[in-house]
Structures are given as C-alpha cells and as structure tokens.
Motif scaffolding. Structure first.
Motif, short mmCIF file in Angstrom:
data_model
loop_
_atom_site.label_atom_id
_atom_site.label_comp_id
_atom_site.label_asym_id
_atom_site.label_seq_id
_atom_site.Cartn_x
_atom_site.Cartn_y
_atom_site.Cartn_z
N VAL A 234 0.85 -1.20 0.00
CA VAL A 234 0.00 0.00 0.00
C VAL A 234 0.88 1.24 0.00
CG1 VAL A 234 -1.73 1.29 1.27
CG2 VAL A 234 -1.84 -1.20 1.19
N PRO A 235 0.76 2.14 -0.98
CA PRO A 235 1.60 3.34 -1.01
C PRO A 235 1.06 4.39 -0.05
CG PRO A 235 0.14 3.32 -2.90
CD PRO A 235 -0.09 2.03 -2.16
N ALA A 236 1.91 5.38 0.23
CA ALA A 236 1.48 6.49 1.07
C ALA A 236 0.47 7.35 0.33
CB ALA A 236 2.70 7.33 1.49
N ARG A 237 -0.34 8.05 1.08
CA ARG A 237 -1.42 8.83 0.46
C ARG A 237 -0.87 10.01 -0.33
NH1 ARG A 237 -6.06 9.12 5.25
NH2 ARG A 237 -6.46 6.85 5.36
N ASN A 238 0.08 10.70 0.29
CA ASN A 238 0.59 11.92 -0.34
C ASN A 238 1.81 11.67 -1.22
OD1 ASN A 238 -1.39 13.43 0.99
ND2 ASN A 238 -0.10 13.67 2.82
N ALA A 239 2.28 10.42 -1.25
CA ALA A 239 3.48 10.14 -2.05
C ALA A 239 3.10 10.01 -3.52
CB ALA A 239 4.16 8.87 -1.56
N SER A 240 3.82 10.72 -4.36
CA SER A 240 3.58 10.64 -5.80
C SER A 240 4.44 9.54 -6.41
CB SER A 240 3.93 11.98 -6.47
OG SER A 240 5.29 12.31 -6.23
N ALA A 241 3.93 8.93 -7.45
CA ALA A 241 4.66 7.84 -8.12
C ALA A 241 5.92 8.40 -8.76
CB ALA A 241 3.77 7.18 -9.17
N PRO A 242 7.07 7.73 -8.55
CA PRO A 242 8.31 8.23 -9.16
C PRO A 242 8.27 8.11 -10.67
CG PRO A 242 8.68 6.06 -8.19
CD PRO A 242 7.29 6.49 -7.80
N SER A 243 8.91 9.02 -11.30
CA SER A 243 8.95 9.00 -12.75
C SER A 243 9.96 7.96 -13.25
CB SER A 243 9.33 10.39 -13.29
OG SER A 243 10.63 10.76 -12.85
#
Length: 275
Positions: A26-35
């Motif tokens: 499960v990813p963090a809510r505010n973390a954006s996916a790395p490019s």
C-alpha cells in the motif's frame, strides 16, 4: 514440535508477515509515483554503490542461484551439515546428534507424541522414498523441473523479453525521432537556400528592370540626337539644293541639257561600234 506449530505463535508470525506484505504494497497517500527517470537514477545509484570500488567482491562475491541443489543426505538434509561434524565427531556424529536432539525435544515436550505426531515422520519418510525411488524419483524431479522452468518462463523470462522488445521498440522510435530531428536541420537549410535563391532572383530582376529603364532613357537620348542630326542634314541638303537651283539661269540649264545630250550620243555611238 508439532504442538508448538499448533499454538498461536505460528499464527502470529503468519499474520505479522501478512501485515508486513500489505504495508509494503500500500503506497502512502501523499506520495507521488516516481517518474521513469527517477527510477533510472535510483538504479544507477544503487549499482554504483553495490558494484562500486569499495565492494569486496573476493570475500563477498555476487550471489548467484545455482542450477542444481546441494548434495543431500537422507533425502532432505544437506550433506554440508554432516561434513561439519566429521572432523569432531566422526561419521556417526550427525546421526547421534539428530537422535539426541529428537530425544531431548521429546523429553522437554517440545515434540509431543500424540495422534498427529506420526504425520511428521510419515511425511518425510514418504518424501525420502519418492526422492530415492528409481522409478518415481527421476519422473518427479523432471516434473518439478518442468514446473520451475515454466514458472520461470512465465514470471521472469517472458516479462523480461516483453520489456526488452518494448524498450527496443522505444529505442527504434527514438532513433527515428532523432533522424527526423536531423532531417529538420537539412529541411531548414534547404528552405534557407530557397529563400536566398528567391532573394537573388528578385535582386537580379530589379537589376534587369533598372538596366532596361536606363537603356530606354539612353535610347531616347540617342534617338533625339539622331532625329536632330537627320533634321539638320535634310535641312542643309534642301537648303543647298534650293540655293543651287535658284542660282542656275535658263541659259546655263539649256547648255547643260545640250551637253548631256552630246554625251549620251557619244556613248551610244561607242556602244554601237563595240557591238
């Protein structure tokens, strides 16, 4: 031993492991996916650290997965465990240790002999018999090897080949885009040369127009001069002729006519004599 497995310890371990897996997915809510570029930079950094000059490749070589398992004893136990006892206890040491450990676990009731106890030795006895059987062992080994190869093909080789094909396609597309970018410079140069040719043609046309206009003006001046000179010549000839005509008297005209007649007669007589 099996009674310990039936306790809540194993269940807590499994539940904890499952919770860890869920938290890791499960990813963090505010973390954006790395490019893609961030992942490439991270991969390069990890490789530079893992395979850098400070890595002791002699004492800590790169781990590799062997194609075959290590030699085993009793069907399931690694032979290296037995070889560890040989310098200290001899050949019978591993078996004595295994039997003593079993008796100790049974005396401490870690391994409880109940109705379910016989499932454990029966299971491993069956595994040993199947693995050492000349009829079933090779077939089972071949079956498991085929399953492993198929799983490896499905989970590793096929996705890797698909990714490789996709990246090769992306590389070819990028190379085509680079070629198109290179051709853009030639197109720009061709357009620039075309504009220069148009400017040169316009310049030459303007030079020709200026030349024609100047030539027309010069021809006009020459024509004026020629007309003026011709008018003067005609006027002079007419004036001289009229002056000479006015100066001739009738007697002179008559004598001139007689002289002309005599000349013509002489010419006629000479022509007759020659004939």
């Amino acid at each position: 031993m099996l009674s310990a497995f039936r306790t809540g310890a194993l269940r807590s371990i499994v539940q904890g492991h499952g919770t860890f897996k869920v938290l890791s997915v499960v990813p963090a809510r505010n973390a954006s996916a790395p490019s893609k570029q961030d992942r490439i930079d991270t991969w390069d950094y990890v490789n530079s650290v893992y395979f850098g000059p400070e890595r002791d490749m002699k004492n800590f070589p790169h781990p590799t997965q062997p194609a075959q398992h290590e030699p085993v004893r009793m069907g399931v136990l690694p032979a290296s465990w037995f070889e560890f006892f040989y310098p200290k206890t001899g050949v019978t040491g591993p078996y004595v240790f295994l039997g003593g450990m079993t008796l100790w676990m049974m005396s401490k009731e870690i391994m409880v002999v109940d109705h379910y106890f016989w499932e454990f030795p029966a299971f491993w006895a069956m595994v040993y018999w199947v693995s050492t059987s000349p009829k079933m062992g090779p077939k089972l080994k071949q079956y498991i090897s085929d399953k492993i190869e198929m799983r490896k093909n499905i989970l590793y080789e096929r996705p890797l080949a698909k990714m490789r094909d996709a990246e090769e396609k992306n590389i070819s597309n990028l190379q085509r885009l680079l070629e198109e970018c290179e051709t853009a410079s030639f197109v720009n140069q061709a357009k620039k040369e075309g504009v220069e040719l148009q400017l040169e043609a316009a310049y030459r046309q303007r030079l020709n127009t200026a030349f024609q206009e100047v030539k027309k003006r010069l021809d006009y001046e020459v024509e004026i001069t020629n007309v003026k000179r011709k008018f003067e010549q005609d006027h002079m000839v007419n004036w001289i002729v009229s002056s000479v005509t006015k100066s001739i008297t009738p007697q002179q005209e008559k004598e001139s006519i007689q002289s002309c007649i005599q000349t013509l007669k002489q010419l006629a007589s000479k022509q007759t004599a020659a004939a």
